[in-house]
Structure formats: C-alpha cells, structure tokens
Design a protein around this motif. Sequence first.
Motif, PDB file in Angstrom:
ATOM      1  N   ASN A   3      -9.165  -7.832   9.725  1.00  0.00           N
ATOM      2  CA  ASN A   3      -8.754  -6.476   9.397  1.00  0.00           C
ATOM      3  C   ASN A   3      -9.262  -6.153   7.993  1.00  0.00           C
ATOM      4  O   ASN A   3      -8.771  -6.675   6.998  1.00  0.00           O
ATOM      5  CB  ASN A   3      -7.230  -6.353   9.476  1.00  0.00           C
ATOM      6  CG  ASN A   3      -6.758  -4.938   9.289  1.00  0.00           C
ATOM      7  OD1 ASN A   3      -7.562  -4.021   9.169  1.00  0.00           O
ATOM      8  ND2 ASN A   3      -5.459  -4.760   9.266  1.00  0.00           N
ATOM      9  N   SER A   4     -10.281  -5.282   7.892  1.00  0.00           N
ATOM     10  CA  SER A   4     -10.853  -4.956   6.590  1.00  0.00           C
ATOM     11  C   SER A   4     -10.121  -3.805   5.912  1.00  0.00           C
ATOM     12  O   SER A   4     -10.364  -3.510   4.754  1.00  0.00           O
ATOM     13  CB  SER A   4     -12.335  -4.603   6.741  1.00  0.00           C
ATOM     14  OG  SER A   4     -12.456  -3.452   7.552  1.00  0.00           O
ATOM     15  N   ASP A   5      -9.201  -3.160   6.620  1.00  0.00           N
ATOM     16  CA  ASP A   5      -8.445  -2.044   6.048  1.00  0.00           C
ATOM     17  C   ASP A   5      -7.214  -2.604   5.339  1.00  0.00           C
ATOM     18  O   ASP A   5      -6.266  -3.042   5.961  1.00  0.00           O
ATOM     19  CB  ASP A   5      -8.043  -1.068   7.149  1.00  0.00           C
ATOM     20  CG  ASP A   5      -7.383   0.174   6.591  1.00  0.00           C
ATOM     21  OD1 ASP A   5      -6.764   0.886   7.386  1.00  0.00           O
ATOM     22  OD2 ASP A   5      -7.480   0.428   5.376  1.00  0.00           O
ATOM     23  N   ASN A   6      -7.240  -2.602   4.014  1.00  0.00           N
ATOM     24  CA  ASN A   6      -6.151  -3.188   3.237  1.00  0.00           C
ATOM     25  C   ASN A   6      -4.884  -2.352   3.241  1.00  0.00           C
ATOM     26  O   ASN A   6      -3.833  -2.824   2.850  1.00  0.00           O
ATOM     27  CB  ASN A   6      -6.598  -3.417   1.795  1.00  0.00           C
ATOM     28  CG  ASN A   6      -7.588  -4.550   1.697  1.00  0.00           C
ATOM     29  OD1 ASN A   6      -7.613  -5.422   2.561  1.00  0.00           O
ATOM     30  ND2 ASN A   6      -8.404  -4.529   0.668  1.00  0.00           N
ATOM     31  N   THR A   8      -3.158  -1.371   5.733  1.00  0.00           N
ATOM     32  CA  THR A   8      -2.219  -1.735   6.794  1.00  0.00           C
ATOM     33  C   THR A   8      -1.687  -3.153   6.643  1.00  0.00           C
ATOM     34  O   THR A   8      -0.872  -3.571   7.441  1.00  0.00           O
ATOM     35  CB  THR A   8      -2.885  -1.585   8.176  1.00  0.00           C
ATOM     36  OG1 THR A   8      -4.013  -2.455   8.235  1.00  0.00           O
ATOM     37  CG2 THR A   8      -3.282  -0.159   8.437  1.00  0.00           C
ATOM     38  N   GLN A   9      -2.164  -3.898   5.648  1.00  0.00           N
ATOM     39  CA  GLN A   9      -1.670  -5.249   5.469  1.00  0.00           C
ATOM     40  C   GLN A   9      -0.315  -5.224   4.770  1.00  0.00           C
ATOM     41  O   GLN A   9      -0.061  -4.396   3.919  1.00  0.00           O
ATOM     42  CB  GLN A   9      -2.660  -6.070   4.654  1.00  0.00           C
ATOM     43  CG  GLN A   9      -3.940  -6.352   5.397  1.00  0.00           C
ATOM     44  CD  GLN A   9      -4.873  -7.235   4.592  1.00  0.00           C
ATOM     45  OE1 GLN A   9      -4.570  -7.580   3.450  1.00  0.00           O
ATOM     46  NE2 GLN A   9      -5.997  -7.578   5.176  1.00  0.00           N
ATOM     47  N   LYS A  10       0.530  -6.176   5.152  1.00  0.00           N
ATOM     48  CA  LYS A  10       1.868  -6.249   4.576  1.00  0.00           C
ATOM     49  C   LYS A  10       1.836  -6.982   3.237  1.00  0.00           C
ATOM     50  O   LYS A  10       1.057  -7.896   3.033  1.00  0.00           O
ATOM     51  CB  LYS A  10       2.793  -6.978   5.532  1.00  0.00           C
ATOM     52  CG  LYS A  10       3.021  -6.267   6.831  1.00  0.00           C
ATOM     53  CD  LYS A  10       4.043  -7.037   7.640  1.00  0.00           C
ATOM     54  CE  LYS A  10       4.273  -6.455   8.984  1.00  0.00           C
ATOM     55  NZ  LYS A  10       4.432  -5.068   9.062  1.00  0.00           N
ATOM     56  N   SER A  11       2.726  -6.567   2.377  1.00  0.00           N
ATOM     57  CA  SER A  11       2.869  -7.282   1.110  1.00  0.00           C
ATOM     58  C   SER A  11       3.603  -8.596   1.377  1.00  0.00           C
ATOM     59  O   SER A  11       4.240  -8.770   2.413  1.00  0.00           O
ATOM     60  CB  SER A  11       3.664  -6.432   0.121  1.00  0.00           C
ATOM     61  OG  SER A  11       5.003  -6.333   0.536  1.00  0.00           O
ATOM     62  N   ARG A  15       6.331  -9.468   4.420  1.00  0.00           N
ATOM     63  CA  ARG A  15       6.176 -10.607   5.326  1.00  0.00           C
ATOM     64  C   ARG A  15       7.396 -11.512   5.275  1.00  0.00           C
ATOM     65  O   ARG A  15       7.889 -11.971   6.309  1.00  0.00           O
ATOM     66  CB  ARG A  15       4.930 -11.411   4.964  1.00  0.00           C
ATOM     67  CG  ARG A  15       3.675 -10.783   5.460  1.00  0.00           C
ATOM     68  CD  ARG A  15       2.514 -11.734   5.275  1.00  0.00           C
ATOM     69  NE  ARG A  15       1.356 -10.902   4.991  1.00  0.00           N
ATOM     70  CZ  ARG A  15       0.436 -11.169   4.115  1.00  0.00           C
ATOM     71  NH1 ARG A  15       0.483 -12.271   3.416  1.00  0.00           N
ATOM     72  NH2 ARG A  15      -0.577 -10.355   3.928  1.00  0.00           N
TER      73      ARG A  15
END
Length: 79
Positions: A3-6, A8-11, A15
């Motif tokens: 996933n290159s879109d940062n 949508t990543q959780k902190s 997590r």
Amino acid sequence: MLNSDNSTQKSPQQRFLLILGVAMIVLFCTIAVIVVFFGDVIHLDPQKFPQEYRVAFGIVLVIYAAIRFFRILRDNKVK
C-alpha cells in the motif's frame, strides 16, 4: 501488493488499540465459556451462582463481545 498510500495506514496507537480491542473480545468470550461450561471446575458455589445465572451471565458477555466486535469493524473501515 504494498500500500503506497500513506493516508490509509494506521498509526502505532491505532494499531495497538485495535489489537487491544480484539484481545478484549477474545477475553470476554473465554470468560463466558469458562463460567458456563466449567463453573464446577473453578468451584463456583451453586447456592450463590446457580446454573441459570451462569448461563445468563455468559450470554450477556457474548452479546457484549459481539457489540464490541461490530464497533471495531465500523470504526476501522477504510474511508
């Protein structure tokens, strides 16, 4: 793939809270199973905590765990 879109990543905090929430759901379900099916093994007094109350308590714990599960699902949907 990756996933290159940062955005949508959780902190790490999110997590950790997700893992803690899932662990609590497993804990509630485990306590419900132990109280309902293994009440005699853990020496619950049948005079103070009869089988009907143990089953009712187990059902309440499972329902609460299901509510928490659906809240986690709703809160962690990708926007």
